[in-house]
Design a protein around this motif. Structure first.
Motif, mmCIF file in Angstrom:
data_model
loop_
_atom_site.group_PDB
_atom_site.id
_atom_site.type_symbol
_atom_site.label_atom_id
_atom_site.label_comp_id
_atom_site.label_asym_id
_atom_site.label_seq_id
_atom_site.Cartn_x
_atom_site.Cartn_y
_atom_site.Cartn_z
ATOM 1 N N PHE A 140 95.262 88.350 47.471
ATOM 2 C CA PHE A 140 94.620 87.654 46.354
ATOM 3 C C PHE A 140 95.407 87.847 45.068
ATOM 4 O O PHE A 140 95.655 86.882 44.326
ATOM 5 C CB PHE A 140 93.194 88.180 46.200
ATOM 6 C CG PHE A 140 92.424 87.557 45.075
ATOM 7 C CD1 PHE A 140 92.080 86.221 45.111
ATOM 8 C CD2 PHE A 140 92.045 88.310 43.972
ATOM 9 C CE1 PHE A 140 91.368 85.647 44.063
ATOM 10 C CE2 PHE A 140 91.340 87.754 42.931
ATOM 11 C CZ PHE A 140 90.996 86.418 42.973
ATOM 12 N N ALA A 141 95.814 89.090 44.794
ATOM 13 C CA ALA A 141 96.582 89.361 43.583
ATOM 14 C C ALA A 141 97.919 88.638 43.605
ATOM 15 O O ALA A 141 98.386 88.128 42.578
ATOM 16 C CB ALA A 141 96.793 90.872 43.432
ATOM 17 N N LEU A 193 89.574 92.599 40.950
ATOM 18 C CA LEU A 193 90.235 93.629 41.754
ATOM 19 C C LEU A 193 89.493 94.959 41.651
ATOM 20 O O LEU A 193 89.458 95.729 42.619
ATOM 21 C CB LEU A 193 91.682 93.794 41.301
ATOM 22 C CG LEU A 193 92.592 92.589 41.585
ATOM 23 C CD1 LEU A 193 93.988 92.827 41.012
ATOM 24 C CD2 LEU A 193 92.683 92.322 43.086
ATOM 25 N N LEU A 194 88.891 95.249 40.492
ATOM 26 C CA LEU A 194 88.105 96.465 40.350
ATOM 27 C C LEU A 194 86.899 96.435 41.277
ATOM 28 O O LEU A 194 86.577 97.438 41.933
ATOM 29 C CB LEU A 194 87.657 96.631 38.899
ATOM 30 C CG LEU A 194 86.781 97.854 38.604
ATOM 31 C CD1 LEU A 194 87.518 99.146 38.912
ATOM 32 C CD2 LEU A 194 86.314 97.832 37.151
ATOM 33 N N VAL A 195 86.239 95.292 41.344
ATOM 34 C CA VAL A 195 85.088 95.157 42.246
ATOM 35 C C VAL A 195 85.532 95.350 43.694
ATOM 36 O O VAL A 195 84.867 96.049 44.484
ATOM 37 C CB VAL A 195 84.425 93.781 42.052
ATOM 38 C CG1 VAL A 195 83.375 93.541 43.130
ATOM 39 C CG2 VAL A 195 83.791 93.683 40.675
ATOM 40 N N ILE A 196 86.670 94.757 44.067
ATOM 41 C CA ILE A 196 87.178 94.907 45.432
ATOM 42 C C ILE A 196 87.491 96.371 45.733
ATOM 43 O O ILE A 196 87.174 96.889 46.813
ATOM 44 C CB ILE A 196 88.423 94.032 45.644
ATOM 45 C CG1 ILE A 196 88.048 92.542 45.551
ATOM 46 C CG2 ILE A 196 89.068 94.322 47.001
ATOM 47 C CD1 ILE A 196 89.247 91.618 45.560
ATOM 48 N N ASN A 197 88.106 97.061 44.774
ATOM 49 C CA ASN A 197 88.435 98.473 44.972
ATOM 50 C C ASN A 197 87.178 99.342 45.088
ATOM 51 O O ASN A 197 87.146 100.302 45.856
ATOM 52 C CB ASN A 197 89.317 98.975 43.834
ATOM 53 C CG ASN A 197 90.727 98.431 43.910
ATOM 54 O OD1 ASN A 197 91.216 98.136 45.004
ATOM 55 N ND2 ASN A 197 91.388 98.291 42.783
ATOM 56 N N THR A 229 91.871 96.031 51.465
ATOM 57 C CA THR A 229 93.158 96.248 50.797
ATOM 58 C C THR A 229 94.072 95.053 50.986
ATOM 59 O O THR A 229 94.719 94.583 50.037
ATOM 60 C CB THR A 229 93.834 97.518 51.348
ATOM 61 O OG1 THR A 229 92.988 98.650 51.116
ATOM 62 C CG2 THR A 229 95.169 97.760 50.664
ATOM 63 N N GLY A 230 94.166 94.547 52.222
ATOM 64 C CA GLY A 230 94.984 93.372 52.475
ATOM 65 C C GLY A 230 94.507 92.158 51.704
ATOM 66 O O GLY A 230 95.307 91.386 51.167
ATOM 67 N N GLY A 275 90.056 79.919 42.396
ATOM 68 C CA GLY A 275 89.343 79.353 43.542
ATOM 69 C C GLY A 275 90.228 79.218 44.765
ATOM 70 O O GLY A 275 89.877 79.680 45.861
ATOM 71 N N ILE A 276 91.399 78.616 44.589
ATOM 72 C CA ILE A 276 92.302 78.426 45.725
ATOM 73 C C ILE A 276 92.885 79.762 46.178
ATOM 74 O O ILE A 276 93.072 79.989 47.376
ATOM 75 C CB ILE A 276 93.411 77.428 45.368
ATOM 76 C CG1 ILE A 276 92.801 76.061 45.031
ATOM 77 C CG2 ILE A 276 94.407 77.278 46.509
ATOM 78 C CD1 ILE A 276 93.826 74.990 44.679
ATOM 79 N N SER A 277 93.168 80.665 45.244
ATOM 80 C CA SER A 277 93.681 81.987 45.621
ATOM 81 C C SER A 277 92.661 82.747 46.464
ATOM 82 O O SER A 277 93.025 83.418 47.442
ATOM 83 C CB SER A 277 94.021 82.791 44.370
ATOM 84 O OG SER A 277 95.065 82.190 43.640
#
Length: 290
Positions: free
Chosen positions: A218-219, A273-277, A212-213, A78-80
């Motif tokens: 996030f990661a 991250l897969l969803v973001i990609n 990407t940023g 959540g905070i990330s």
């Protein structure tokens, strides 16, 4: 004849999976890539999964539904996520200033953006905690109002924003530098307002770079440990992050439980991250980038 047919079938099979390229050496470089990724990523992850597998599927599920673990996951992700959103907004502004304007001290500001890269996370945590503590330089102005920044979830948020900002700025800055300012001028001469120019001309080409940023920030925030443990009170169910919980399990020699928590965290991170990609790839195709 047989060798010729075999070579032809091999060539057709290769062309079905590999796009033709004028550059030679695909087989050698691909083999090196697989070997390198296996040694550094796949084999360690396999060892992690095997260790967690000693608990069995039911044991891993039991660890995942533990209230303390779910609370730590909620705090961490959540905070990330919030920190990455803030970094995208202000990182875009910083990248815009550095890419489009010339001013006195620009190189100093540009170098300051990279400080979180070079600064040890423990030092960053100590600096932030001393700054935002109730008796710190900034914390003392919030203390009379009952606002506690250091040693609270707010402190975690500030630490994650601090370490994630360079990822957004350095991702967007070169893309902004490549955008032709004449397009913006043409938009203005055609009668578009400044808001329309920003939302319809400037932002659309930046969407893939912004995603990407966001993914990088996030990661980075998910796995942060060094700075957070100094600015957070690490209380279970309130401000405890997953990396801190894993370290505590390891200190108690609960290796299987620690790896199970890591596997759960890894799975959630991978899906997000897969969803973001996928969104990033879709936005690139929509904008005509390949």
């Amino acid at each position: 004849m047989a060798s010729t047919m075999t070579s032809a079938s091999t060539g057709r099979w290769r062309d079905a999976f590999v796009k033709p390229s004028a550059l030679p050496g695909f087989g050698l470089t691909m083999g090196y890539t697989i070997l390198y990724l296996s040694l550094l990523v796949l084999i360690p992850l396999a060892a992690l999964i095997l260790k967690a597998g000693t608990l069995g599927l039911s044991g891993i599920v039991a660890v995942g539904v533990d209230p303390r673990v779910t609370a730590a996951l909620r705090v961490t992700f959540g905070i990330s996520f919030l920190a990455a959103i803030v970094n995208v907004v202000f990182g875009t502004v910083v990248a815009w200033v550095l890419a489009r304007y010339d001013f006195t001290g620009k190189r100093l500001v540009d170098a300051a953006v990279d400080l979180p890269f070079a600064l040890p996370t423990a030092v960053a945590g100590l600096a932030l905690s001393s700054l935002y503590a109730p008796n710190g330089w900034l914390g003392q102005f919030f203390a009379p109002f009952g606002i506690k920044i250091a040693y609270s979830p707010i402190g975690i948020f500030i630490a994650l924003v601090f370490i994630g900002l360079p990822f957004v700025v350095r991702t967007l800055q070169p893309v902004l530098g490549e955008l032709d300012s004449e397009i913006e001028e043409a938009s203005a001469t055609l009668g578009a307002s400044r808001l329309q120019t920003v939302t319809r001309v400037v932002l659309p080409p930046l969407v893939p770079a912004i995603l990407t940023g966001f993914a990088l920030a996030f990661a980075r925030a998910i796995g942060e440990y060094g700075s957070v443990i100094f600015i957070s009170d690490n209380l279970p169910y309130r401000s405890e992050i997953v990396p801190s919980l894993i370290v505590q399990e390891l200190e108690q020699n609960k290796y299987a439980q620690a790896t199970a928590i890591a596997i759960i965290m890894l799975a959630i991170s991978f899906v997000m991250l897969l969803v973001i990609n996928l969104i990033q790839a879709w936005s690139r195709k929509r904008m005509g980038h390949v």
